[in-house]
Write a protein that holds these residues in place. Structure first.
Motif, mmCIF file in Angstrom:
data_model
loop_
_atom_site.group_PDB
_atom_site.id
_atom_site.type_symbol
_atom_site.label_atom_id
_atom_site.label_comp_id
_atom_site.label_asym_id
_atom_site.label_seq_id
_atom_site.Cartn_x
_atom_site.Cartn_y
_atom_site.Cartn_z
ATOM 1 N N TYR A 499 -8.376 -25.985 23.284
ATOM 2 C CA TYR A 499 -7.031 -25.738 23.831
ATOM 3 C C TYR A 499 -6.160 -26.987 23.697
ATOM 4 C CZ TYR A 499 -3.445 -25.050 27.434
ATOM 5 O OH TYR A 499 -2.237 -24.964 28.113
ATOM 6 N N SER A 500 -6.701 -28.155 24.049
ATOM 7 C CA SER A 500 -5.942 -29.399 23.947
ATOM 8 C C SER A 500 -5.698 -29.789 22.498
ATOM 9 C CB SER A 500 -6.686 -30.537 24.645
ATOM 10 O OG SER A 500 -6.760 -30.326 26.023
ATOM 11 N N LEU A 501 -6.731 -29.649 21.672
ATOM 12 C CA LEU A 501 -6.591 -30.030 20.271
ATOM 13 C C LEU A 501 -5.529 -29.186 19.574
ATOM 14 C CD1 LEU A 501 -10.324 -30.566 19.220
ATOM 15 C CD2 LEU A 501 -8.668 -32.286 19.929
ATOM 16 N N LYS A 541 -7.501 -25.139 29.428
ATOM 17 C CA LYS A 541 -6.504 -24.236 30.007
ATOM 18 C C LYS A 541 -6.946 -23.842 31.413
ATOM 19 C CE LYS A 541 -4.064 -19.907 29.181
ATOM 20 N NZ LYS A 541 -3.903 -18.733 28.306
ATOM 21 N N LYS A 542 -5.983 -23.854 32.338
ATOM 22 C CA LYS A 542 -6.297 -23.454 33.708
ATOM 23 C C LYS A 542 -6.647 -21.966 33.732
ATOM 24 C CE LYS A 542 -3.390 -26.897 36.003
ATOM 25 N NZ LYS A 542 -4.563 -27.649 36.519
ATOM 26 N N ARG A 547 -4.128 -12.012 33.023
ATOM 27 C CA ARG A 547 -4.159 -12.084 31.564
ATOM 28 C C ARG A 547 -2.791 -11.705 31.030
ATOM 29 N NH1 ARG A 547 -9.211 -11.922 28.970
ATOM 30 N NH2 ARG A 547 -8.176 -10.989 27.163
ATOM 31 N N ALA A 548 -2.373 -12.400 29.970
ATOM 32 C CA ALA A 548 -1.081 -12.106 29.350
ATOM 33 C C ALA A 548 -1.312 -11.659 27.921
ATOM 34 C CB ALA A 548 -0.185 -13.341 29.365
#
Length: 613
Positions: A499-501, A541-542, A547-548
């Motif tokens: 997620y960060s990368l 990610k928190k 869910r989206a």
């Protein structure tokens, strides 16, 4: 008296010209292999690194017989960083076979090794190799070879060199480029016809000069030399004339002579033989072993000084000891001392106030080969960016090393290449264009070419080639503009998250993938901006119970950029290090702590430094 004629020949050329392949064919056709013996390609390249990289790093001897004559063959390195080894080998041979590619023609290293052979008064044989290439231009290459001989001041007899054509990989040699060939018989015949066997002066007092060194765990340091005169007996005392002018009596314990690919222990060796011996733990290049009653030291071999230096430091990172088991200053020093036993082009000094050593060598490849060997043996260490060694002439002027670079690239990229080399204070020597490719010859400061290869590959989209060799020390060219974008530096200890990368890759090219352990101060990406930036690649990610649609799809990452050891050494800046372990090659800042690093950069690079992280 010896029972057969002896000829010593070295195979010299630029890298990838086919030296080791030709030696393979000579060995195969001389009948030293059994009918059912499985033979590997480049059999002389026995070192693991040589096989992986496809280059010759260390010169090696073998011996074959043809029509009653013993032919000692020396396979030499082709890379410019090992040219000093080739120069020493030239002193032990009676002739050289100069391999030249039928398409490329003479290259920078061709000039270097040929010049040494001509200075020694040898009469080279020119072998035009790879005549089966579609773009072969053998006739033009022969003219280029003649021009090169003339440029190097060859005598009339040397310029009238014997010429032979062939395909080394198929074991074929022919007298004329259009002839049909079956084997290397024309080359064998030319060798015996062109080269006189070494004089049989075995009844005279012994004289031999050390041209190379070896090491054995049981025998210790080994001397390698050609017997210039006389006879050498095992278990006999002789006198060695040292480099400092002193003499010392030594006892030769064992003597080995090449037979095929093997070294066979002998009681006696004769004039003309290339031998390996044990018995003197202090023997060095250029020293002369003589009969104790007839001490006649030969002219000392000058050992060329290093041109590059880097610091070998103890690894002080958080992951020290996880991959390797040899991590202390004492262990690193012991390994460097062992390397000094045989690698005479290397120099090692202690660093004041730091746990590490200043190691000088002949070039990036020379030093990176040592680092790669240490890494495989279980060492962990950090190394700094390579820096050139400056000299001062008699008038007090500052001198720096320069290299000759020969570049071939498509016409569409050549303008960018010329601009880059001019920015690096390079001077164009020649420029030729043929078949939409341009060939440039430049004289460039060595420090300007450090780190340039990767830029060159990107500029030419992988279609260009660059070959370089040491040219000499010339007046200091002035300050060079250093252009490199900043880097992303990890903030915390942990494992990277996809997620960060993914979010970071918008602003940088990442050099680590997901689930990779990182630590504060470790470099994780190459920034699009000029300044360094501290980032958190371990942030995930928190998680919520909501869910989206579309936003929870799997993250797709581009493959990380992976550096080889040479690429990493070229890339790093002055405030960065390469952390080398058996399992990983990491890039990191010299000072890991963020606040301490700010103070270090301010003190070292000044208030206006772009290294603000």
């Amino acid at each position: 008296m010896r029972n057969k004629n002896i000829i010593n020949v070295a195979v010299i050329a630029h890298i990838d010209a086919g030296k080791s392949t030709l030696v393979d064919a000579l060995l195969s056709q001389s009948g030293i292999f059994g009918e059912n013996e499985q033979v590997v390609e480049q059999v002389m390249d026995s070192n693991d690194l040589e096989r992986e990289r496809g280059i010759t790093i260390y010169s090696k001897n073998c011996a074959i017989e043809h029509n009653g004559t013993k032919i000692n063959i020396v396979d030499t390195p082709g890379h410019a960083d090992f040219s000093s080894e080739v120069e020493r080998i030239i002193k032990t041979v009676d002739t050289v076979i100069l391999l030249v590619d039928s398409s490329e023609g003479p290259m920078p290293q061709t000039r270097v090794v040929l010049e040494k052979a001509l200075q020694r008064g040898l009469q080279p044989i020119v072998f035009i190799n790879k005549i089966d290439k579609k773009d072969q231009r053998a006739a033009e290459v022969v003219d280029e070879c003649f021009d090169l001989f003339v440029d190097l001041g060859a005598t009339d007899s040397q310029c009238d060199f014997p010429l032979i054509y062939g395909i080394a990989k198929d074991g074929i040699a022919v007298d004329n480029v259009d002839d049909e060939g079956k084997d290397l018989t024309p080359l064998f015949d030319l060798l015996l016809k062109h080269t006189e066997s070494y004089p049989d002066n075995t009844d005279e007092p012994l004289v031999m000069q050390i041209s190379s060194l070896g090491y054995d765990d049981y025998l210790g340091r080994l001397g390698i030399a050609r017997i210039s005169r006389g006879t050498l007996n095992a278990r006999t005392s002789y006198t060695v004339s040292r480099r400092d002018g002193t003499t010392e009596i030594i006892k030769i314990r064992s003597v080995y002579v090449n037979e095929g690919l093997s070294k066979v222990e002998k009681d006696v060796a004769y004039a003309g033989d290339i031998i390996t011996f044990s018995g003197d733990s202090n023997i060095s290049i250029g020293e002369t072993v003589c009969d104790s009653e007839h001490i006649e030291p030969m002219e000392m071999i000058e050992i060329e000084k290093p041109t590059l230096v880097m610091n070998f430091l103890v690894n002080d990172g958080p992951f020290v000891g996880q991959s390797g088991h040899l991590v202390t200053t004492r262990q690193i020093r012991a390994r460097l001392n062992k390397e000094l036993e045989t690698n005479i082009g290397l120099e090692v000094e202690d660093l004041e106030g730091v746990e590490g050593y200043k190691v000088s060598g002949r070039g990036e490849l020379h030093l990176s080969i040592l680092l790669e060997s240490m890494r495989r043996e279980g060492f962990e260490l950090c190394v700094s960016k390579p820096e050139v060694l400056y000299h001062t002439d008699e008038e007090g002027n500052k001198l720096e090393p320069f290299e000759k670079a020969i570049i071939s690239a498509p016409d569409e990229f050549i303008g960018t290449v010329i601009s880059a080399l001019n920015m690096k204070k390079g001077t164009m020597v020649s420029m030729d264009t043929e078949n939409s490719y341009t060939r440039l010859e430049y004289i460039v400061p060595t420090r300007g070419l450090i780190g340039y290869r990767s830029d060159f590959i990107n500029t030419t989209k992988g279609q260009g080639t660059i070959e370089k060799s040491f040219h000499g020390y010339l007046p200091y060219a002035g300050e060079l503009d250093y252009h490199r974008n900043g880097v992303f530096i990890a903030k915390d200890l942990g494992k990277t998250m996809a997620y960060s990368l993914f979010n970071l890759s918008i602003r940088a090219r990442m050099i680590v993938g997901p689930a990779v352990p990182v630590y504060p101060g470790m470099i994780v990406g190459l920034s699009n901006k000029t300044n360094d930036l501290i980032v958190n690649p371990c942030k995930n990610k928190k998680l919520t119970n909501t869910r989206a649609s579309g936003s929870d799809d799997a993250v797709k990452l581009n493959p990380p950029l992976v550096f080889t050891l040479e690429e990493a050494l070229e890339f790093i800046a002055e405030d960065e290090l390469v952390e080398i372990t058996p399992g990983n090659i990491r890039l990191r800042k010299r000072v890991l702590d963020e606040h301490a690093r700010r103070r270090y950069n301010k003190d070292t690079f000044g208030e206006n430094s772009k290294r603000t992280a």
